[in-house]
Scaffold this motif. Sequence first.
Motif, PDB file in Angstrom:
ATOM      1  N   GLN A 185       0.512  -1.236  -0.101  1.00 40.09           N
ATOM      2  CA  GLN A 185      -0.056   0.555   0.272  1.00 40.09           C
ATOM      3  C   GLN A 185       0.990   1.167  -0.240  1.00 40.09           C
ATOM      4  OE1 GLN A 185      -2.289  -1.399   3.656  1.00 40.09           O
ATOM      5  NE2 GLN A 185      -3.701  -1.926   2.357  1.00 40.09           N
ATOM      6  N   GLU A 197      -0.771  -5.433   2.512  1.00 38.53           N
ATOM      7  CA  GLU A 197      -2.298  -5.920   3.103  1.00 38.53           C
ATOM      8  C   GLU A 197      -1.605  -7.697   2.934  1.00 38.53           C
ATOM      9  OE1 GLU A 197      -6.767  -7.375   1.344  1.00 38.53           O
ATOM     10  OE2 GLU A 197      -5.564  -5.717   0.456  1.00 38.53           O
ATOM     11  N   ASN A 256      -7.489  -9.156   6.659  1.00 35.87           N
ATOM     12  CA  ASN A 256      -8.972  -9.819   6.146  1.00 35.87           C
ATOM     13  C   ASN A 256      -9.693 -10.211   7.371  1.00 35.87           C
ATOM     14  OD1 ASN A 256      -9.866  -8.287   3.992  1.00 35.87           O
ATOM     15  ND2 ASN A 256      -7.699  -9.538   3.302  1.00 35.87           N
ATOM     16  N   GLU A 288      -9.192  -5.842   8.817  1.00 35.26           N
ATOM     17  CA  GLU A 288     -10.460  -5.242   7.496  1.00 35.26           C
ATOM     18  C   GLU A 288     -11.466  -5.809   7.915  1.00 35.26           C
ATOM     19  OE1 GLU A 288      -8.451  -5.505   3.694  1.00 35.26           O
ATOM     20  OE2 GLU A 288      -6.953  -3.850   4.059  1.00 35.26           O
ATOM     21  N   THR A 290     -15.487  -5.982   6.352  1.00 34.08           N
ATOM     22  CA  THR A 290     -16.159  -5.494   5.466  1.00 34.08           C
ATOM     23  C   THR A 290     -18.056  -5.000   5.713  1.00 34.08           C
ATOM     24  OG1 THR A 290     -17.872  -7.846   4.635  1.00 34.08           O
ATOM     25  CG2 THR A 290     -15.659  -6.942   4.114  1.00 34.08           C
ATOM     26  N   SER A 316     -10.086  -1.254   9.190  1.00 32.07           N
ATOM     27  CA  SER A 316     -10.201  -0.416   7.900  1.00 32.07           C
ATOM     28  C   SER A 316     -11.651  -1.168   7.942  1.00 32.07           C
ATOM     29  CB  SER A 316      -9.704  -0.373   7.227  1.00 32.07           C
ATOM     30  OG  SER A 316      -8.803  -2.151   6.680  1.00 32.07           O
ATOM     31  N   ASP A 318     -13.457  -2.982   4.424  1.00 34.04           N
ATOM     32  CA  ASP A 318     -12.863  -3.385   3.129  1.00 34.04           C
ATOM     33  C   ASP A 318     -13.968  -3.190   2.450  1.00 34.04           C
ATOM     34  OD1 ASP A 318     -10.884  -4.084   1.024  1.00 34.04           O
ATOM     35  OD2 ASP A 318     -11.704  -6.076   2.028  1.00 34.04           O
ATOM     36  N   ASP A 319     -13.474  -2.801   0.524  1.00 35.79           N
ATOM     37  CA  ASP A 319     -14.958  -2.580   0.044  1.00 35.79           C
ATOM     38  C   ASP A 319     -15.510  -1.914   0.232  1.00 35.79           C
ATOM     39  OD1 ASP A 319     -13.054  -5.324  -0.942  1.00 35.79           O
ATOM     40  OD2 ASP A 319     -14.663  -6.793  -0.104  1.00 35.79           O
ATOM     41  N   LYS A 339     -11.866   1.902   2.747  1.00 39.76           N
ATOM     42  CA  LYS A 339     -11.131   1.092   1.373  1.00 39.76           C
ATOM     43  C   LYS A 339     -12.329   0.873   0.245  1.00 39.76           C
ATOM     44  CE  LYS A 339      -7.750  -1.885   1.531  1.00 39.76           C
ATOM     45  NZ  LYS A 339      -6.971  -3.157   1.450  1.00 39.76           N
ATOM     46  N   ASP A 341     -13.913   0.474  -2.690  1.00 38.36           N
ATOM     47  CA  ASP A 341     -13.418  -1.173  -3.710  1.00 38.36           C
ATOM     48  C   ASP A 341     -13.517  -1.204  -4.801  1.00 38.36           C
ATOM     49  OD1 ASP A 341     -14.484  -4.112  -3.542  1.00 38.36           O
ATOM     50  OD2 ASP A 341     -15.407  -3.258  -5.068  1.00 38.36           O
ATOM     51  N   GLU A 375      -8.280   0.688  -4.124  1.00 40.39           N
ATOM     52  CA  GLU A 375      -7.757  -0.679  -4.112  1.00 40.39           C
ATOM     53  C   GLU A 375      -7.963  -0.888  -5.780  1.00 40.39           C
ATOM     54  OE1 GLU A 375      -8.627  -4.043  -1.586  1.00 40.39           O
ATOM     55  OE2 GLU A 375     -10.774  -3.157  -1.608  1.00 40.39           O
TER      56      GLU A 375
END
Length: 420
Positions: A185, A197, A256, A288, A290, A316, A318-319, A339, A341, A375
């Motif tokens: 990153q 990641e 994740n 991370e 979702t 964080s 994610d997506d 983040k 997506d 991402e």
Amino acid sequence: MNKLAGCFYPGTGPRTPQPTQVAVMLIDLDRFKVINDTLGHAIGDRLLQEVAQRLTGCLREGDTVARLGGDEFMLLLPGVEHTKSTIKIVQKILETFKSPFYFNDHELHITTSIGIALYPDDGEDAQTLLKNADTALHRAKEQGRNNYQFYTSTMNATALERLSLEGKLRHALEREEFVVYYQPQVSLSTGQIVGMEALVRWRHPDLGLIPPMKFIPLAEETGLIIPLGFWVLRTACAQNKAWQKAGYPPLRVAVNLSTRLFKQQTFIQVVAQTLHETGLDPDYLELELTEGIIMENIETTITTLKELKKMGVHISVDDFGTGYSSLAYLKRFPIDTLKIDRSFVLDITTDPDDAMIAMLIINVAHHLKLRVIAEGVETKEQLAFLRSHGCDEIQGYLFSRPLPAEEFVRLLQERRTLTD
């Protein structure tokens, strides 16, 4: 537990003539367990009763619906003249579930996954028809739920392949077939690598490198994602600490989390123990989640995230932008990073809607004093857009694909930076 298993809800009126075909449907309620666990079995039972009533309302004269157990229903449709008539009924079912269910102050949205087998083409006895309808149901779930699938003979081959893969997956951890890859990153202000990641890969001795999209859903379904997820967490923390000891600049490592892992009662203790045993400062670990995870049980999620923040761990989402989280809720979560997506980044320079979503995410995040990582950045045009709109960091093939540890360390040795 819910008490309606085995209840039958037959259609009314005269029976239809002896059929040329019979359709057997298995219907599963998507995310029913979340509702049952969150709101209690009393609400769950009432919901099942309402579902049965809605299904009954979709039937023709002579059709039958039965609850087999849990949140699974079976429909028996005699006298089906052709596939189109079956599809018409299925579409009616999907349509009727678009309307929410109301219980006290709760508005519940339920979707269904449906598997269909036809007599005599897909089986000439009840056991075979049910088995094949169940195979089609699993296919519907794999396709993202809220859809229907007719049984096909190729599904058996796929099911056998899946069963074989599951057997291999159960031995993969003990045989040390998994490996962690790292994708850098990069800061858009300095061009330097500031984090990475951690991404799990499966190197099977015979099948080679198995794509995550092929084994991660299987690991989720079987529960193997729990030991696998904890292994990835420990491996990533240990590797990050090893690089710091070797004198490389300290970086955050993002790991994740699956829903099942995050819900483990021992989750907080395992994270704390992992940090203690590997010696990694919590400031260099980012977890991370979702949107789906954080929105399942908001109050419980907030409590867990606060415990992690007390440790010093970064959080964080994610997506971000692909789910259904409310911006009003966003400020309640003790998170550090959003983040964007990759689905929005892909056409960010050509699709005005994707561009607007990305800009909105960046603006909202900065208003809430959060970092933003994009991402899937693959082109210089995407990079220029994100930089011009204030995105903080990027990851993607433009800078580097995910790399095994021995290759990632070369980036650190080369002190590679992002160039325009």
